[in-house]
Design an enzyme around this catalytic site. Structure first.
Site, mmCIF file in Angstrom:
data_model
loop_
_atom_site.group_PDB
_atom_site.id
_atom_site.type_symbol
_atom_site.label_atom_id
_atom_site.label_comp_id
_atom_site.label_asym_id
_atom_site.label_seq_id
_atom_site.Cartn_x
_atom_site.Cartn_y
_atom_site.Cartn_z
ATOM 1 N N ASP A 197 27.541 16.258 29.747
ATOM 2 C CA ASP A 197 26.316 15.911 30.486
ATOM 3 C C ASP A 197 26.387 14.447 30.917
ATOM 4 O O ASP A 197 25.387 13.720 30.896
ATOM 5 C CB ASP A 197 25.054 16.190 29.653
ATOM 6 C CG ASP A 197 23.797 16.326 30.509
ATOM 7 O OD1 ASP A 197 23.873 16.091 31.737
ATOM 8 O OD2 ASP A 197 22.743 16.659 29.953
ATOM 9 N N HIS A 250 19.806 25.161 33.901
ATOM 10 C CA HIS A 250 18.928 24.323 33.095
ATOM 11 C C HIS A 250 17.530 24.881 33.348
ATOM 12 O O HIS A 250 17.022 24.796 34.455
ATOM 13 C CB HIS A 250 19.083 22.861 33.553
ATOM 14 C CG HIS A 250 18.065 21.894 33.031
ATOM 15 N ND1 HIS A 250 18.385 20.565 32.785
ATOM 16 C CD2 HIS A 250 16.756 22.010 32.734
ATOM 17 C CE1 HIS A 250 17.304 19.921 32.359
ATOM 18 N NE2 HIS A 250 16.302 20.771 32.320
ATOM 19 N N ASP A 259 14.470 20.291 37.460
ATOM 20 C CA ASP A 259 13.988 19.186 38.283
ATOM 21 C C ASP A 259 14.075 19.520 39.776
ATOM 22 O O ASP A 259 13.488 18.825 40.620
ATOM 23 C CB ASP A 259 14.750 17.889 37.971
ATOM 24 C CG ASP A 259 14.417 17.356 36.570
ATOM 25 O OD1 ASP A 259 13.637 18.018 35.856
ATOM 26 O OD2 ASP A 259 14.942 16.296 36.191
ATOM 27 N N HIS A 311 23.064 22.867 27.751
ATOM 28 C CA HIS A 311 22.333 22.277 26.608
ATOM 29 C C HIS A 311 21.310 23.243 26.021
ATOM 30 O O HIS A 311 20.113 22.967 26.023
ATOM 31 C CB HIS A 311 21.698 20.925 26.948
ATOM 32 C CG HIS A 311 21.099 20.797 28.318
ATOM 33 N ND1 HIS A 311 20.023 21.538 28.703
ATOM 34 C CD2 HIS A 311 21.422 20.016 29.384
ATOM 35 C CE1 HIS A 311 19.711 21.222 29.952
ATOM 36 N NE2 HIS A 311 20.545 20.310 30.382
ATOM 37 N N LYS A 355 24.216 25.003 40.488
ATOM 38 C CA LYS A 355 23.453 24.559 39.332
ATOM 39 C C LYS A 355 21.981 24.780 39.644
ATOM 40 O O LYS A 355 21.475 24.328 40.672
ATOM 41 C CB LYS A 355 23.712 23.066 39.091
ATOM 42 C CG LYS A 355 22.759 22.392 38.100
ATOM 43 C CD LYS A 355 23.011 22.845 36.663
ATOM 44 C CE LYS A 355 22.089 22.125 35.679
ATOM 45 N NZ LYS A 355 22.331 20.698 35.602
ATOM 46 N N ARG A 387 9.800 17.626 23.631
ATOM 47 C CA ARG A 387 11.127 18.198 23.855
ATOM 48 C C ARG A 387 12.105 17.828 22.730
ATOM 49 O O ARG A 387 13.035 18.578 22.441
ATOM 50 C CB ARG A 387 11.613 17.665 25.213
ATOM 51 C CG ARG A 387 12.918 18.177 25.691
ATOM 52 C CD ARG A 387 13.001 17.930 27.201
ATOM 53 N NE ARG A 387 14.310 17.435 27.587
ATOM 54 C CZ ARG A 387 14.633 17.088 28.841
ATOM 55 N NH1 ARG A 387 13.739 17.154 29.821
ATOM 56 N NH2 ARG A 387 15.825 16.653 29.121
ATOM 57 N N HIS A 447 15.006 11.304 33.663
ATOM 58 C CA HIS A 447 14.270 12.309 34.426
ATOM 59 C C HIS A 447 13.127 11.717 35.242
ATOM 60 O O HIS A 447 12.172 12.419 35.583
ATOM 61 C CB HIS A 447 13.760 13.408 33.486
ATOM 62 C CG HIS A 447 14.866 14.288 32.982
ATOM 63 N ND1 HIS A 447 15.427 15.289 33.732
ATOM 64 C CD2 HIS A 447 15.548 14.275 31.814
ATOM 65 C CE1 HIS A 447 16.387 15.879 33.041
ATOM 66 N NE2 HIS A 447 16.488 15.280 31.879
ATOM 67 N N HIS A 458 18.449 23.792 38.258
ATOM 68 C CA HIS A 458 17.930 22.721 37.401
ATOM 69 C C HIS A 458 16.425 22.637 37.572
ATOM 70 O O HIS A 458 15.924 22.621 38.691
ATOM 71 C CB HIS A 458 18.590 21.390 37.783
ATOM 72 C CG HIS A 458 18.325 20.285 36.811
ATOM 73 N ND1 HIS A 458 17.072 19.782 36.577
ATOM 74 C CD2 HIS A 458 19.168 19.582 36.004
ATOM 75 C CE1 HIS A 458 17.142 18.812 35.673
ATOM 76 N NE2 HIS A 458 18.399 18.669 35.306
ATOM 77 N N HIS A 492 27.555 14.859 35.591
ATOM 78 C CA HIS A 492 26.833 14.358 36.752
ATOM 79 C C HIS A 492 27.580 13.140 37.264
ATOM 80 O O HIS A 492 27.749 12.165 36.551
ATOM 81 C CB HIS A 492 25.397 13.995 36.371
ATOM 82 C CG HIS A 492 24.609 15.185 35.909
ATOM 83 N ND1 HIS A 492 24.157 16.152 36.784
ATOM 84 C CD2 HIS A 492 24.222 15.592 34.685
ATOM 85 C CE1 HIS A 492 23.502 17.092 36.101
ATOM 86 N NE2 HIS A 492 23.536 16.775 34.831
ATOM 87 N N HIS A 511 30.190 19.844 32.381
ATOM 88 C CA HIS A 511 28.814 19.412 32.675
ATOM 89 C C HIS A 511 28.838 17.907 32.932
ATOM 90 O O HIS A 511 28.608 17.102 32.043
ATOM 91 C CB HIS A 511 27.904 19.754 31.493
ATOM 92 C CG HIS A 511 26.439 19.542 31.761
ATOM 93 N ND1 HIS A 511 25.458 20.132 30.999
ATOM 94 C CD2 HIS A 511 25.776 18.815 32.702
ATOM 95 C CE1 HIS A 511 24.255 19.768 31.439
ATOM 96 N NE2 HIS A 511 24.427 18.956 32.474
#
Lengths: 201, 572
Positions: B351, B237, B212, B263, B208, B327, B311, B210, B138, B136
């Site tokens: 991550d 995610h 977002d 996660h 992936k 969260r 984010h 996600h 990025h 994981h």
């Protein structure tokens, strides 16, 4: 300045040592990189002030007290390897166990090895063995290592070479036996294993 | 026959069967389960040593039968093989064997032949593990590559946002000369197959999903259907807003198909507060990430700015701040460690730079193993069903934690490798795997490796100053070794792609000198396909607080205020 990499690297050591000095002055116990940096810096400074090789070593060993490091750091700090510029040029200094002060390390410290079996180890068990008298006719010291084919050793060693064919010294791997000029030793040889050992039988 | 003392034996050759080694400054001890080395014929290079002509080198072996590289006398800690004292043989960049090296002319039982073209490295006193697989990552900036290697990571699987194809091409070009394997998971951002085809053709290993970019049920269903048809990975995610789906809807969309859930503690994103419900689902392979592991007294507070800035949220917008606070639920972070202990969360990954620290992937796994060992000795773990064997509990006077260490090491090696269809190549030191090997001094295990071999050659390590008469003179710093230099690195590193990609066309387009290796065997996996973390856990989750219970017992570990592998080792 035309700083060569050597000089830049010593500035890095200096910066780390300054940081460590600040932490020590604040009463913090030192971690591994701090202790290494302080020891290195002490040696570099002693060398810069004109100290001898031996005095530089001593400065490194004296710089950090075992009580000044976090418990366990002494066990991590087994060696410091550093090149310093003494009067006769660049020299390598190696300090072993620089925080040890002759005391035994913590048996259960970081990275500890605890033996499961405290028995002596038998090496070369079960192999055919012979004892041979071997006399050195050399004017110099001769050493023979564990796996050297014994019948091929230096001609100045006198022994029954035919009997030794296919044998090597019965010592641990990487160990060796030495002869002073004129010395006679009775040594135990073992037959090599593997395919050449089998072929001989 | 000659005799040497137990102590001298270890000083010459390192640990042997039955010996215990403490890993770093943790409370973790491994026991050597087997010693494969040749007693009396251990190959040793040096002055008065025996790794030479007519000795432990087989002079007739030049050519195909001899090893390219030997790492002699290491303690291998491998999630599949166990803890074995052995020699590691390497041929053509891959593991030829974990066994007994030397010359069959003079030693019995030699399965790894040392010849005149074998390059020997002495590993006596060191530990060898497979390079970590961080599943994981990025690739926000290339600055993450050096810390990855310095922490023992040799394979990275990315986590979306590398797409579209032209951007993937740039990232792959930028990684080309680094001694790391890479597989790009591209973001799945639309329902049409053409866009997914283009991503696989550009070298993606999978997708992936996600929130977002949208984590809607129909997108999940579409991507999984596509993945089953094209043998590629899917990492997920989920929808933390519950804009399109709640947990039950996500589970229904998954429909018992294989997916890697990222996660799952949820703080990294996804269903609030009950994402952890995914640990009930056998087809969902669960991971959690470095910033919440192990759960510490500062974990919750640091996550507010981390989530805000990661984010695209704004402190000037009160709703954004409130969203983040929803969260960051301590209860689910408290359950995360116990679920790792159960083996219901099987994977730890970083991550990196999307809320995680890539250089700490292995370190955090070992810190967690340490913390959870203490938890097993506390009343908090009493009565919880399904907890695995803990040797140390059985016999506290003769303690070792071998199975615990292997379970946690698996979380950063073999489990992510199985999950991503690359276990034939990485994640263990079994025969045939890439010789991606991390060598550790036992006192520094998990935090600062000595040396990283990539594709069978030293590629990274704590190298000393270059003018010095000896290697490793201070200051030692992590740097590329020969195998990690430009032009050399691609000889030992691979790009993972799918079988659906036209590899020769892709290689031409990328201009890569790396092997392009297809992933396989990654669809249809369930929790029981993993090596050592196979549990599913029928947890109950309090929908208000996120608190987790199992078998009627609360599943929680108290936050720790101090971790090992930290202050003693790191400058500041």
């Amino acid at each position: 300045m035309h700083l060569i990499p050597w000089e830049e690297e010593r500035i890095q050591l200096f910066a780390a040592a300054e940081l460590a000095r600040r932490h020590r002055a604040a009463g913090l116990l030192l971690n591994h990189p701090e202790a290494v940096a302080l020891i290195c810096d002490a040696m570099l400074e002693a060398a810069r002030a004109g100290a001898s090789y031996e005095a530089v070593e001593a400065a490194g060993l004296a710089e950090v007290e075992p009580s000044e490091v976090i418990p366990g750091v002494r066990e991590l700090l087994t060696e410091v390897r550093l090149e310093v510029l003494v009067g006769d040029g660049a020299r390598l200094i190696v300090l072993l166990d620089p925080l040890g002060r002759g005391e035994l390390p913590d048996r259960f410290g970081p990275g500890a090895l605890v033996l499961g079996d405290l028995e002596d180890r038998e090496v070369n068990a079960g192999r055919e063995a012979i004892d041979l008298a071997v006399t050195s006719q050399s004017r110099r010291r001769i050493r023979v290592s564990s796996h050297y084919p014994f019948h091929r050793t230096n001609q100045r060693l006198e022994f029954d070479r035919a009997a030794a064919d296919g044998f090597r010294l019965d010592v641990p791997s990487g160990a060796y036996i030495g002869w002073e000029p004129g010395e006679t030793k009775i040594v135990r040889l073992v037959r090599v294993a593997g395919s050449s050992g089998k072929a001989a039988r | 026959m000659t005799r040497i003392s137990a102590q001298e034996y270890r000083e010459r050759y390192g640990a042997t069967t039955g010996d215990r080694i403490r890993l770093g400054d943790t409370n973790l001890w491994v026991r050597v389960q087997e010693d494969r080395s040749a007693p009396g014929d251990e190959p040793i290079w040096g002055y008065a040593k025996n790794l030479r002509m007519r000795m432990t080198q087989d002079d007739s072996a030049a050519g195909p039968s001899e090893l390219d590289v030997l790492i002699a006398g290491v303690v291998v800690i491998d999630p599949v093989l166990g803890v074995i004292k052995a020699d590691i043989g390497i041929k053509d960049g891959r593991i030829a064997g974990i066994g007994r090296a030397g010359s069959p002319l003079i030693s019995d039982g030699i399965d790894l032949v040392v010849g005149p073209h074998t390059k020997p490295y002495m590993g006596y006193g060191l530990i060898a593990t497979p390079g970590a697989v961080d599943s994981h990552v990025h690739t926000i900036t290339p600055e993450l590559l050096a810390p990855a290697l310095s922490g023992g990571v040799t394979t990275i699987i990315t986590a979306g946002f590398e797409e579209p194809p032209f951007a993937m091409e740039r990232v792959l070009a930028g990684v080309e000369d680094w001694p790391l394997n890479i597989g790009l998971q591209a973001g799945a951002r639309a329902l049409d197959e053409e866009h997914m085809d283009a991503l696989l053709a550009a070298g993606a290993v999978g997708f992936k999903i996600h929130e977002d970019n949208g984590a809607y049920p129909d997108l999940i269903d579409h991507v999984l259907r596509y993945a089953d048809a094209h043998e590629c990975s899917v990492s997920l995610h989920t929808d933390g807003l519950h804009e399109s789906a709640e947990l039950e809807d996500t589970v229904a969309a998954i429909g018992s198909r294989t997916v890697h859930a990222y996660h799952v503690e949820g703080v990294g994103g996804g269903h609030v507060p009950d994402l952890l419900g995914l640990v009930r689902e056998p087809s969902v392979l669960c991971s959690s990430t470095t910033p919440t592991l192990p759960f510490g007294v500062s974990t919750a507070v640091e996550h507010v700015p981390m989530i805000m800035l990661n984010h695209g949220l704004s402190y000037a917008v009160p709703d954004d701040v409130a969203l983040v606070h929803e969260r960051v639920l301590p209860a689910r972070m408290a359950a995360e460690g116990p679920l790792h202990e159960l083996g219901a969360i099987g994977i730890i990954n970083s991550d990196s730079q999307g809320m995680g620290r890539i250089g700490e992937t292995t370190r955090r796994a070992m810190q967690l193993a340490h913390v959870m060992k203490a938890w097993r000795r506390s009343s908090a773990s009493e009565g919880i069903p399904g907890l695995p064997l803990d040797e140390g509990l059985a016999d506290p006077d003769d303690r070792d934690d071998t199975s615990r260490v292997l379970r946690y090491l698996a979380k950063v090696t073999i489990e992510p490798s199985i999950t991503h269809g690359i276990a034939d190549h990485v994640g263990s030191l079994q025969v045939g795997r890439l010789a991606d090997i991390v060598l550790w001094r036992p006192g520094f295990f998990g935090v600062k490796p000595e040396w990283i071999f990539k594709g069978g050659f030293p590629a990274w390590g704590a190298l000393g100053e270059g003018n010095a008469s000896l290697e490793r003179s201070e200051p030692t710093r992590y740097r590329a070794d020969w195998g990690g230099r430009p032009e050399a690195a691609p000889k030992g590193a691979v790009n993972f792609v799918t079988g659906a990609a036209d590899r020769s066309a892709l290689a031409r387009r990328l201009g890569t000198r790396r092997a392009l290796v297809p992933v396989r065997g990654l669809r249809g996996l369930t929790r029981s396909s993993l090596a050592l973390n196979q549990a599913t856990a029928p947890v109950d989750i309090d929908i208000r607080t996120g608190a987790v219970a199992l078998g009627g017992r609360p599943l929680a570990v108290a936050p720790v205020s101090e971790v090992p592998l930290s202050r003693r080792y790191l400058l500041r």
